[in-house]
Write an enzyme that holds these catalytic residues in place. Structure first.
Site, mmCIF file in Angstrom:
data_model
loop_
_atom_site.group_PDB
_atom_site.id
_atom_site.type_symbol
_atom_site.label_atom_id
_atom_site.label_comp_id
_atom_site.label_asym_id
_atom_site.label_seq_id
_atom_site.Cartn_x
_atom_site.Cartn_y
_atom_site.Cartn_z
ATOM 1 N N ARG A 26 48.145 22.023 -18.333
ATOM 2 C CA ARG A 26 47.948 20.705 -18.960
ATOM 3 C C ARG A 26 47.267 19.720 -18.007
ATOM 4 O O ARG A 26 46.766 18.693 -18.419
ATOM 5 C CB ARG A 26 49.302 20.148 -19.437
ATOM 6 C CG ARG A 26 49.847 20.862 -20.654
ATOM 7 C CD ARG A 26 51.312 20.520 -20.918
ATOM 8 N NE ARG A 26 52.222 21.326 -20.113
ATOM 9 C CZ ARG A 26 53.549 21.234 -20.159
ATOM 10 N NH1 ARG A 26 54.136 20.342 -20.942
ATOM 11 N NH2 ARG A 26 54.304 22.000 -19.403
ATOM 12 N N LYS A 33 48.966 22.100 -9.529
ATOM 13 C CA LYS A 33 49.648 20.909 -10.059
ATOM 14 C C LYS A 33 50.522 20.211 -9.020
ATOM 15 O O LYS A 33 50.456 18.984 -8.865
ATOM 16 C CB LYS A 33 50.490 21.281 -11.286
ATOM 17 C CG LYS A 33 51.323 20.119 -11.805
ATOM 18 C CD LYS A 33 51.890 20.335 -13.182
ATOM 19 C CE LYS A 33 52.988 21.341 -13.227
ATOM 20 N NZ LYS A 33 53.684 21.332 -14.541
ATOM 21 N N GLN A 84 55.969 34.804 -7.794
ATOM 22 C CA GLN A 84 56.178 35.162 -9.198
ATOM 23 C C GLN A 84 54.785 35.477 -9.748
ATOM 24 O O GLN A 84 54.028 34.582 -10.104
ATOM 25 C CB GLN A 84 56.805 33.975 -9.967
ATOM 26 C CG GLN A 84 57.146 34.333 -11.407
ATOM 27 C CD GLN A 84 57.380 33.116 -12.295
ATOM 28 O OE1 GLN A 84 56.898 32.011 -12.006
ATOM 29 N NE2 GLN A 84 58.116 33.311 -13.371
ATOM 30 N N ASP A 114 57.191 19.958 -9.967
ATOM 31 C CA ASP A 114 56.490 18.910 -10.720
ATOM 32 C C ASP A 114 57.416 17.764 -11.093
ATOM 33 O O ASP A 114 57.091 16.944 -11.941
ATOM 34 C CB ASP A 114 55.804 19.500 -11.964
ATOM 35 C CG ASP A 114 56.786 19.957 -13.040
ATOM 36 O OD1 ASP A 114 58.000 19.989 -12.758
ATOM 37 O OD2 ASP A 114 56.335 20.270 -14.153
ATOM 38 N N ASN A 239 53.126 16.787 -15.928
ATOM 39 C CA ASN A 239 52.406 17.935 -16.479
ATOM 40 C C ASN A 239 50.938 17.642 -16.737
ATOM 41 O O ASN A 239 50.141 18.556 -16.875
ATOM 42 C CB ASN A 239 53.051 18.372 -17.797
ATOM 43 C CG ASN A 239 54.524 18.701 -17.603
ATOM 44 O OD1 ASN A 239 54.871 19.591 -16.836
ATOM 45 N ND2 ASN A 239 55.387 17.948 -18.260
ATOM 46 N N ARG A 328 38.324 2.373 8.092
ATOM 47 C CA ARG A 328 38.398 3.825 7.917
ATOM 48 C C ARG A 328 39.178 4.447 9.071
ATOM 49 O O ARG A 328 39.516 3.770 10.046
ATOM 50 C CB ARG A 328 36.980 4.383 7.822
ATOM 51 C CG ARG A 328 36.288 3.950 6.524
ATOM 52 C CD ARG A 328 34.833 4.357 6.510
ATOM 53 N NE ARG A 328 34.674 5.750 6.883
ATOM 54 C CZ ARG A 328 33.559 6.266 7.422
ATOM 55 N NH1 ARG A 328 32.518 5.482 7.655
ATOM 56 N NH2 ARG A 328 33.493 7.532 7.723
ATOM 57 N N ASN A 381 25.351 5.002 15.268
ATOM 58 C CA ASN A 381 26.194 5.955 15.996
ATOM 59 C C ASN A 381 25.791 7.402 15.756
ATOM 60 O O ASN A 381 26.361 8.296 16.352
ATOM 61 C CB ASN A 381 27.662 5.760 15.608
ATOM 62 C CG ASN A 381 27.893 5.944 14.131
ATOM 63 O OD1 ASN A 381 27.013 5.657 13.317
ATOM 64 N ND2 ASN A 381 29.066 6.412 13.762
ATOM 65 N N ALA A 418 19.670 -12.314 18.722
ATOM 66 C CA ALA A 418 19.689 -11.919 17.312
ATOM 67 C C ALA A 418 18.493 -11.035 16.990
ATOM 68 O O ALA A 418 17.407 -11.200 17.552
ATOM 69 C CB ALA A 418 19.669 -13.172 16.440
ATOM 70 N N ARG A 435 13.033 -7.527 20.826
ATOM 71 C CA ARG A 435 12.341 -7.765 19.552
ATOM 72 C C ARG A 435 10.961 -8.304 19.895
ATOM 73 O O ARG A 435 10.736 -8.793 21.020
ATOM 74 C CB ARG A 435 13.112 -8.762 18.686
ATOM 75 C CG ARG A 435 13.225 -10.110 19.327
ATOM 76 C CD ARG A 435 14.101 -11.081 18.547
ATOM 77 N NE ARG A 435 14.064 -12.375 19.198
ATOM 78 C CZ ARG A 435 15.104 -13.165 19.361
ATOM 79 N NH1 ARG A 435 16.297 -12.800 18.911
ATOM 80 N NH2 ARG A 435 14.974 -14.329 19.955
HETATM 81 C C1 UD1 Z 1 60.940 22.258 -18.159
HETATM 82 C C2 UD1 Z 1 62.272 22.610 -18.852
HETATM 83 C C3 UD1 Z 1 62.649 21.462 -19.786
HETATM 84 C C4 UD1 Z 1 62.754 20.188 -19.008
HETATM 85 C C5 UD1 Z 1 61.462 19.903 -18.218
HETATM 86 C C6 UD1 Z 1 61.701 18.770 -17.250
HETATM 87 C C7 UD1 Z 1 62.485 25.040 -19.112
HETATM 88 C C8 UD1 Z 1 62.284 26.186 -19.996
HETATM 89 N N1 UD1 Z 1 62.133 23.836 -19.577
HETATM 90 O O1 UD1 Z 1 59.947 22.165 -19.172
HETATM 91 O O2 UD1 Z 1 63.909 21.744 -20.377
HETATM 92 O O3 UD1 Z 1 63.025 19.099 -19.871
HETATM 93 O O4 UD1 Z 1 61.082 21.052 -17.439
HETATM 94 O O5 UD1 Z 1 60.525 18.378 -16.590
HETATM 95 O O6 UD1 Z 1 62.993 25.198 -18.018
HETATM 96 N N2 UD1 Z 1 57.496 27.399 -13.430
HETATM 97 C C9 UD1 Z 1 57.445 28.547 -12.684
HETATM 98 N N3 UD1 Z 1 57.288 29.729 -13.323
HETATM 99 C C10 UD1 Z 1 57.221 29.840 -14.678
HETATM 100 C C11 UD1 Z 1 57.269 28.645 -15.427
HETATM 101 C C12 UD1 Z 1 57.427 27.454 -14.781
HETATM 102 O O7 UD1 Z 1 57.510 28.501 -11.450
HETATM 103 O O8 UD1 Z 1 57.079 30.969 -15.173
HETATM 104 C C13 UD1 Z 1 57.657 26.099 -12.720
HETATM 105 C C14 UD1 Z 1 56.491 25.169 -12.918
HETATM 106 O O9 UD1 Z 1 55.551 25.322 -11.864
HETATM 107 C C15 UD1 Z 1 57.162 23.813 -12.883
HETATM 108 C C16 UD1 Z 1 58.566 24.068 -13.365
HETATM 109 O O10 UD1 Z 1 58.785 25.445 -13.234
HETATM 110 O O11 UD1 Z 1 57.224 23.297 -11.554
HETATM 111 C C17 UD1 Z 1 58.753 23.638 -14.830
HETATM 112 O O12 UD1 Z 1 57.821 24.350 -15.646
HETATM 113 P P1 UD1 Z 1 57.022 23.640 -16.813
HETATM 114 O O13 UD1 Z 1 56.196 24.646 -17.485
HETATM 115 O O14 UD1 Z 1 56.394 22.410 -16.328
HETATM 116 O O15 UD1 Z 1 58.249 23.290 -17.778
HETATM 117 P P2 UD1 Z 1 58.359 22.108 -18.830
HETATM 118 O O16 UD1 Z 1 57.653 22.481 -20.060
HETATM 119 O O17 UD1 Z 1 58.014 20.833 -18.193
HETATM 120 CA CA CA Z 2 57.118 20.256 -16.245
#
Ligand code: UD1
Ligand code: CA
Length: 457
Positions: A26, A33, A84, A114, A239, A328, A381, A418, A435
């Site tokens: 998303r 993310k 994973q 996230d 997200n 900077r 520079n 100047a 100059r």
């Molecule tokens: C998830 C929860 C939801 C909650 C919301 C809060 C689940 C099924 N849903 O939904 O109940 O309200 O978070 O923000 O748990 N991730 C993995 N592997 C996967 C899937 C996800 O590591 O296979 C990680 C993502 O990188 C992320 C986190 O788990 O950091 C949540 O996944 P995301 O897909 O964002 O879940 P939501 O739809 O937000």
């Molecule tokens: Ca999420």
């Protein structure tokens, strides 16, 4: 100044599993993310810094697609990663972390990469709740945001006991009307986690292994899950770009309030943007429209005037910067120095009370105390290949519109005329002018006009 919270060790060993393997589709981004910055700092690092306050004995970040990016952001930290390979859901992701957990015995906190704003204090309350006399099997952090959106819903069954957790996609209309939401964060013992996790199935709308289903498995074992409600801001899940902007907004609002509490004046707080590591002293006045990139320190009593952009800069006490200044990385302003409108400073030190008030570029330079850099001065520079330094002594005066072709030194107390293009060192207390000499031709302009007007008629 804003103090970091001090580390405290929890009595029972703690392991933290952070999920960050999701694709983050998303976000529509090539950047992972959890590495998108809030206040200039990747969201995952916000979370890890909070976690550090709990002094866990083990931290595992679950990575998947884009793992190289996450791993390089984690370099130098004592965090392990677990892979994973296929993103089959949040419960599956936790399962992939179990081998890295080894035979760890103690409490486990499961967090989401996230969802970076949870407070250390809230995590401590979740862990403490596990030890309450009713010995809950799982503690879930919930929240009640104004717009519950697509968060999973939490249905209570008396007191803080959770009767059901349901994903938005799978929820009925009545369940969607419930405002209590799942933050995703939970606490339980490592032993229970190992026993219950493998029993989660994927019979749902997304055909994913949902972590919230752990509640049902615990219930089958006669164990209860309880909810702790955190502030809505702590559970903001990011997200999309819009949610990222909303999270940034919340973070900034909180930091602006903290800055003002610490004695910083913000004329229009909403227009000032801090970085996570910005340090600002007492009695600093910040005018509207100022943006702080990473690595800025402002000492007491400085004034940052409107529409200035600062990054990697150190500003001494009583300095004045802007309006419309750009500092900077490597810009160092010593006490009482002044940098005015349309002045850019990079890798350069302005000594005490030195001034560059208008339309100037100062890069790779050392400028002595009380030196005065005239309007339009440029340190040249860069020759297209290498960078060179310009050194200007104490109390030197650089006339307007001068080009200082580095490497070059203007001695203390010297004056540069100047419009000079300075290619050779200027001795201390001498005048350097480079100059073309001015010529005056009497009557030339009048003759010129007469000649031209004859051609018109
Ligand atoms: C998830 C929860 C939801 C909650 C919301 C809060 C689940 C099924 N849903 O939904 O109940 O309200 O978070 O923000 O748990 N991730 C993995 N592997 C996967 C899937 C996800 O590591 O296979 C990680 C993502 O990188 C992320 C986190 O788990 O950091 C949540 O996944 P995301 O897909 O964002 O879940 P939501 O739809 O937000
Ligand atoms: Ca999420």
């Amino acid at each position: 100044m804003i103090a970091e919270s001090t580390a405290q060790s929890s009595p029972i060993p703690l392991a933290v599993i952070i999920l960050a393997a999701g694709q983050g589709t998303r976000m529509k981004s090539d950047k992972h993310k959890v590495l998108h910055p809030i206040a200039g700092k990747p969201m995952l690092l916000h979370l890890l810094d909070t976690v550090a306050a709990l002094a866990p004995s083990c931290e595992i970040v679950v990575v998947g697609k884009g793992r190289e990016q996450v791993e390089s952001a984690l370099a130098g930290r004592t965090v392990s990663t677990a892979l994973q390979a296929d993103q089959l859901g949040t419960a599956h992701a936790v399962g992939e972390a179990l081998p890295a957990l080894g035979d760890f015995s103690g409490k486990v906190l499961i967090l989401f990469g996230d969802t970076p704003f949870v407070a250390a204090e809230t995590l401590r309350s979740m862990l403490a709740r596990l030890d309450a006399p009713d010995a809950p099997g799982i503690v879930v952090l919930t929240h009640s945001p104004e717009d519950a959106g697509a968060y999973g819903r939490v249905i209570l069954g008396g007191g803080d006991r959770i009767a059901k957790m349901v994903e938005y996609k799978d929820a009925s209309e009545a369940e969607r009307a419930v405002r209590l939401c799942n933050s995703g964060m939970m606490a339980l013992s490592a032993e229970d986690l190992r026993t219950w996790l493998p029993r989660i199935g994927n019979d749902n709308a997304a055909a994913e292994y949902y972590l919230p289903d752990l509640i049902m498995v615990a219930a089958e074992e006669g164990r209860v899950a309880v909810a702790i409600e955190g502030a809505a801001i702590e559970a903001i899940g990011i997200n999309s770009r819009a949610e990222l902007a909303a999270a940034e907004h919340h973070w900034q609002q909180r930091r602006r309030a903290e800055m003002m509490t610490a004695g910083v004046t913000l004329i229009d707080p909403a227009s000032v943007w801090f970085a996570a590591d910005t340090i600002v002293g007492r009695d600093v006045m910040i005018e509207p429209g100022v943006f702080f990139g990473r690595g800025v320190i402002v000492a007491n009593g400085a004034t940052i005037r409107a529409y200035s952009h600062l990054e990697g800069a150190s500003i001494g006490s009583g300095c004045e910067v802007g309006p419309y200044a750009r500092l900077r990385p490597g810009a160092v302003l010593e006490e009482g120095a002044k940098v005015g409108n349309f002045v850019e400073v990079k890798k350069a030190t302005l000594g005490r009370g030195a001034k560059a008030n208008h339309l100037t570029y100062i890069g790779d330079a050392d400028i002595g105390a009380k030196a005065n850099i005239g309007a339009g001065t440029i340190t040249c520079n860069y020759d297209g290949f290498f960078k060179y330094r310009t050194v200007i002594g104490e109390g030197a005066f650089i006339g307007s519109n001068s080009a200082l072709v580095a490497p070059v030194t203007v001695g203390a107390g010297a004056i540069v005329g100047a419009g000079s293009v300075v290619t050779k060192d200027v001795e201390p207390d001498s005048l350097g002018v480079a100059r073309a000499e001015q010529k005056g031709i009497a009557g030339w302009a009048k003759r010129f006009r007469e000649r031209k007007s004859r051609k018109i008629t």
